[in-house]
Design a protein around this motif. Structure first.
Motif, PDB file in Angstrom:
ATOM      1  N   THR A 158       0.833  -1.204   0.000  1.00  0.00           N
ATOM      2  CA  THR A 158       0.000   0.000   0.000  1.00  0.00           C
ATOM      3  C   THR A 158       0.867   1.254   0.000  1.00  0.00           C
ATOM      4  O   THR A 158       0.622   2.208  -0.748  1.00  0.00           O
ATOM      5  N   VAL A 159       1.903   1.260   0.843  1.00  0.00           N
ATOM      6  CA  VAL A 159       2.812   2.406   0.897  1.00  0.00           C
ATOM      7  C   VAL A 159       3.465   2.626  -0.464  1.00  0.00           C
ATOM      8  O   VAL A 159       3.532   3.761  -0.955  1.00  0.00           O
ATOM      9  N   LEU A 160       3.940   1.568  -1.100  1.00  0.00           N
ATOM     10  CA  LEU A 160       4.612   1.703  -2.382  1.00  0.00           C
ATOM     11  C   LEU A 160       3.670   2.244  -3.448  1.00  0.00           C
ATOM     12  O   LEU A 160       4.036   3.120  -4.234  1.00  0.00           O
ATOM     13  N   ILE A 161       2.447   1.735  -3.472  1.00  0.00           N
ATOM     14  CA  ILE A 161       1.486   2.193  -4.477  1.00  0.00           C
ATOM     15  C   ILE A 161       1.124   3.662  -4.259  1.00  0.00           C
ATOM     16  O   ILE A 161       1.097   4.458  -5.202  1.00  0.00           O
ATOM     17  N   VAL A 162       0.863   4.029  -3.012  1.00  0.00           N
ATOM     18  CA  VAL A 162       0.503   5.418  -2.722  1.00  0.00           C
ATOM     19  C   VAL A 162       1.673   6.348  -3.022  1.00  0.00           C
ATOM     20  O   VAL A 162       1.495   7.445  -3.555  1.00  0.00           O
ATOM     21  N   PHE A 163       2.879   5.908  -2.698  1.00  0.00           N
ATOM     22  CA  PHE A 163       4.070   6.703  -2.991  1.00  0.00           C
ATOM     23  C   PHE A 163       4.187   6.966  -4.489  1.00  0.00           C
ATOM     24  O   PHE A 163       4.417   8.104  -4.923  1.00  0.00           O
ATOM     25  N   VAL A 164       4.018   5.931  -5.294  1.00  0.00           N
ATOM     26  CA  VAL A 164       4.139   6.073  -6.746  1.00  0.00           C
ATOM     27  C   VAL A 164       3.073   7.022  -7.284  1.00  0.00           C
ATOM     28  O   VAL A 164       3.357   7.893  -8.125  1.00  0.00           O
ATOM     29  N   LYS A 165       1.849   6.906  -6.788  1.00  0.00           N
ATOM     30  CA  LYS A 165       0.783   7.802  -7.243  1.00  0.00           C
ATOM     31  C   LYS A 165       1.085   9.249  -6.883  1.00  0.00           C
ATOM     32  O   LYS A 165       0.849  10.167  -7.670  1.00  0.00           O
ATOM     33  N   GLU A 166       1.617   9.462  -5.690  1.00  0.00           N
ATOM     34  CA  GLU A 166       1.950  10.821  -5.258  1.00  0.00           C
ATOM     35  C   GLU A 166       3.064  11.405  -6.130  1.00  0.00           C
ATOM     36  O   GLU A 166       3.011  12.574  -6.522  1.00  0.00           O
ATOM     37  N   LYS A 167       4.081  10.600  -6.438  1.00  0.00           N
ATOM     38  CA  LYS A 167       5.165  11.089  -7.279  1.00  0.00           C
ATOM     39  C   LYS A 167       4.669  11.416  -8.678  1.00  0.00           C
ATOM     40  O   LYS A 167       5.089  12.410  -9.293  1.00  0.00           O
ATOM     41  N   ARG A 168       3.759  10.595  -9.211  1.00  0.00           N
ATOM     42  CA  ARG A 168       3.197  10.877 -10.530  1.00  0.00           C
ATOM     43  C   ARG A 168       2.436  12.194 -10.518  1.00  0.00           C
ATOM     44  O   ARG A 168       2.512  12.997 -11.438  1.00  0.00           O
ATOM     45  N   LEU A 169       1.661  12.422  -9.448  1.00  0.00           N
ATOM     46  CA  LEU A 169       0.879  13.652  -9.334  1.00  0.00           C
ATOM     47  C   LEU A 169       1.789  14.868  -9.278  1.00  0.00           C
ATOM     48  O   LEU A 169       1.572  15.872  -9.953  1.00  0.00           O
ATOM     49  N   ARG A 170       2.851  14.780  -8.462  1.00  0.00           N
ATOM     50  CA  ARG A 170       3.749  15.925  -8.297  1.00  0.00           C
ATOM     51  C   ARG A 170       4.546  16.219  -9.547  1.00  0.00           C
ATOM     52  O   ARG A 170       4.964  17.352  -9.766  1.00  0.00           O
ATOM     53  N   SER A 171       4.774  15.212 -10.365  1.00  0.00           N
ATOM     54  CA  SER A 171       5.594  15.421 -11.559  1.00  0.00           C
ATOM     55  C   SER A 171       4.761  15.746 -12.785  1.00  0.00           C
ATOM     56  O   SER A 171       5.303  16.017 -13.852  1.00  0.00           O
ATOM     57  N   SER A 172       3.429  15.762 -12.667  1.00  0.00           N
ATOM     58  CA  SER A 172       2.571  15.949 -13.837  1.00  0.00           C
ATOM     59  C   SER A 172       2.800  17.293 -14.506  1.00  0.00           C
ATOM     60  O   SER A 172       2.819  17.406 -15.728  1.00  0.00           O
ATOM     61  N   VAL A 173       3.015  18.348 -13.719  1.00  0.00           N
ATOM     62  CA  VAL A 173       3.267  19.667 -14.296  1.00  0.00           C
ATOM     63  C   VAL A 173       4.581  19.664 -15.051  1.00  0.00           C
ATOM     64  O   VAL A 173       4.689  20.172 -16.161  1.00  0.00           O
ATOM     65  N   SER A 174       5.595  19.047 -14.448  1.00  0.00           N
ATOM     66  CA  SER A 174       6.906  18.982 -15.099  1.00  0.00           C
ATOM     67  C   SER A 174       6.830  18.190 -16.383  1.00  0.00           C
ATOM     68  O   SER A 174       7.431  18.557 -17.394  1.00  0.00           O
ATOM     69  N   ILE A 175       6.066  17.092 -16.376  1.00  0.00           N
ATOM     70  CA  ILE A 175       5.923  16.271 -17.577  1.00  0.00           C
ATOM     71  C   ILE A 175       5.231  17.067 -18.676  1.00  0.00           C
ATOM     72  O   ILE A 175       5.618  17.020 -19.841  1.00  0.00           O
ATOM     73  N   GLU A 176       4.223  17.840 -18.304  1.00  0.00           N
ATOM     74  CA  GLU A 176       3.509  18.649 -19.285  1.00  0.00           C
ATOM     75  C   GLU A 176       4.446  19.676 -19.912  1.00  0.00           C
ATOM     76  O   GLU A 176       4.446  19.910 -21.114  1.00  0.00           O
ATOM     77  N   ILE A 177       5.290  20.299 -19.090  1.00  0.00           N
ATOM     78  CA  ILE A 177       6.240  21.287 -19.593  1.00  0.00           C
ATOM     79  C   ILE A 177       7.228  20.632 -20.544  1.00  0.00           C
ATOM     80  O   ILE A 177       7.531  21.154 -21.609  1.00  0.00           O
ATOM     81  N   ARG A 178       7.719  19.444 -20.158  1.00  0.00           N
ATOM     82  CA  ARG A 178       8.693  18.777 -21.011  1.00  0.00           C
ATOM     83  C   ARG A 178       8.062  18.362 -22.330  1.00  0.00           C
ATOM     84  O   ARG A 178       8.716  18.283 -23.354  1.00  0.00           O
ATOM     85  N   THR A 179       6.743  18.087 -22.309  1.00  0.00           N
ATOM     86  CA  THR A 179       6.049  17.736 -23.536  1.00  0.00           C
ATOM     87  C   THR A 179       5.938  18.947 -24.448  1.00  0.00           C
ATOM     88  O   THR A 179       6.119  18.872 -25.657  1.00  0.00           O
ATOM     89  N   ARG A 180       5.649  20.107 -23.852  1.00  0.00           N
ATOM     90  CA  ARG A 180       5.531  21.322 -24.644  1.00  0.00           C
ATOM     91  C   ARG A 180       6.888  21.813 -25.123  1.00  0.00           C
ATOM     92  O   ARG A 180       7.016  22.364 -26.195  1.00  0.00           O
ATOM     93  N   LYS A 181       7.918  21.646 -24.312  1.00  0.00           N
ATOM     94  CA  LYS A 181       9.267  22.107 -24.632  1.00  0.00           C
ATOM     95  C   LYS A 181      10.221  20.912 -24.572  1.00  0.00           C
ATOM     96  O   LYS A 181      10.986  20.760 -23.634  1.00  0.00           O
ATOM     97  N   PRO A 182      10.149  20.018 -25.550  1.00  0.00           N
ATOM     98  CA  PRO A 182      10.845  18.746 -25.399  1.00  0.00           C
ATOM     99  C   PRO A 182      12.348  18.798 -25.547  1.00  0.00           C
ATOM    100  O   PRO A 182      13.025  17.910 -25.090  1.00  0.00           O
TER     101      PRO A 182
END
Length: 420
Positions: free
Chosen positions: A361-385
């Motif tokens: 449970t800890v591992l799954i929640v950790f991964v989901k939290e990291k994905r959420l926090r990095s979503s803005v960065s991923i979007e930026i990298r997609t726009r400015k690859p």
């Protein structure tokens, strides 16, 4: 041999045996966090102990930009004040134009800053803190050569050729962009992985103190010389030198193949930097080593069942132009610790709940939290690859002086070049 992790009987969480692969910044900080829980921690690093003065860590930046993300993780283990005693605050970027003009771009409001800190000093402090725990064993010059992640079986090899076998209930892969733990995960179905080298490399130079022994430039700034498809940056050090890093496509590095072409290039492109560095120092440092490569790593998921988890560059390596690599890795340790608090093994009835379920449970929640926090960065990298777009953004900004443009680009810098 430790007990099977998937058992339903376990006296308390202190029986858990954790193997941390990698003794760098993320691995050593994870050791500190997990050790305070009473787990039996074995941390393995394939290099020699960097606290030995004879050890040279090659292929890594000498100093780093520490932001609030990384600082919060260090604060959680009581190391922030000790680190800041040997860190230099940088309140703004100082942009250097070709004609010698300069202007600064603050990182935030008054009093907000990032810090220049020496990588080796930071790593040494964290390792020393980790080693203070009686339940921690640090193993240097132990290279992971095989791992059965499902069973927790690990095989290491020493420089003498000796094979060392170990077993762990939980394996934490903090072994960098070329992670051996991640390589084992590649064998698992539904595990996605990609890595991409960019056309740019980097090479580090030294800017010595001036003739009076003081800093050659304004000290509380991260200095940047943006030049379209390449750039130079400089971070201050405690000994009043600057670590200067040249980011440039490899094709251009190859063209600078003699002292004459190198000096002419700097005279045309970075004339003020050349004055501060000096021709002899520039030639010595440039030809002493080869440019290092830059790559990004993406993978999903970061974990394998309840047995293994990737953190830091092993999970999400990125190019340094975002200034987030080390800070994101240190933040991984803090987030994981926070979720371990939320799902404290010692607070449940282990006769009715398997510890493996809680860890999963800890591992799954950790991964989901990291994905959420990095979503803005991923979007930026997609726009400015491309890295080129980041260099160009900085270069355009340096040539404009209009107030509206300056303000708009300050926002762009906060997003795209958050710590450079």
């Amino acid at each position: 041999m430790s007990a099977n992790f998937n058992c339903t009987k376990m006296t308390n969480e202190k029986n858990l045996k954790v193997a941390i692969i990698g003794g760098g910044l993320v691995g050593s900080l994870n050791t500190c966090f997990l050790a305070k829980r009473g787990f039996q921690i074995d941390t393995y690093e394939y290099r020699a102990d960097l606290r030995n003065a004879a050890t040279q860590v090659r292929g890594r930046s000498i100093n780093l930009a520490l932001s609030v993300r990384g600082l919060s993780a260090l604060e959680a283990v009581g190391l922030d004040k000790r680190i800041l005693q040997h860190a230099i605050p940088m309140h703004a970027r100082m942009i250097h134009d070709v004609d010698g003009k300069r202007h600064s771009i603050p990182y935030g409001n008054a009093g907000q800053c990032i810090y220049s800190v020496e990588r080796r000093y930071l790593n040494e402090i964290i390792l020393n803190e980790a080693e203070r725990n009686a339940n921690v064993n640090l193993h240097f010059e132990h290279k992971l050569v095989h791992a059965d992640l499902h069973k927790g079986n690990l095989t290491f090899k020493t420089p003498a050729g000796e094979e060392v076998l170990s077993q762990a209930n939980l394996i934490v892969g903090c072994d960098g962009a070329f992670s051996t733990v991640r390589r084992q995960m590649l064998k698992e179905p539904q595990f996605a992985f990609s890595q991409k080298y960019i056309e740019h490399g980097y090479l580090e130079l030294l800017m010595p103190p001036d003739a009076t022994g003081n800093f050659a430039m304004e000290v509380n700034f991260l200095h940047i010389w943006p030049r379209g498809n390449f750039m130079l940056i400089a971070l201050p050090n405690q000994d009043r030198t600057y670590t200067v890093t040249l980011f440039m496509p490899f094709k251009q590095f190859q063209c600078l193949n003699s002292p004459e072409t190198l000096v002419a290039f700097f005279q045309d492109t970075f004339p003020d930097a050349l004055n501060f560095i000096g021709k002899a120092q520039l030639i010595k440092d440039y030809f002493a080593t080869e440019p290092s490569h830059l790559l990004t790593v993406k993978c999903s998921p970061y974990h394998l069942s309840d047995r293994a988890i990737l953190m830091g560059d092993a999970a999400h390596a990125m190019v340094p132009f975002y200034g987030q690599g080390m800070n994101a890795g240190l933040e991984d340790c803090l987030i994981f610790d926070q979720f371990m608090n939320d799902f404290d093994l010692s607070s449940v009835n282990i006769d009715s709940v398997s510890p493996s379920i809680l860890i999963l449970t800890v591992l799954i929640v950790f991964v989901k939290e990291k994905r959420l926090r990095s979503s803005v960065s991923i979007e930026i990298r997609t726009r400015k690859p491309s890295a080129t777009s980041l260099f160009t953004t900085t270069s355009r900004q340096s040539s404009k002086t209009g107030l509206k443009y300056r303000k708009r680009m300050e926002v762009n810098h906060l997003i795209l070049l958050n710590h450079i």
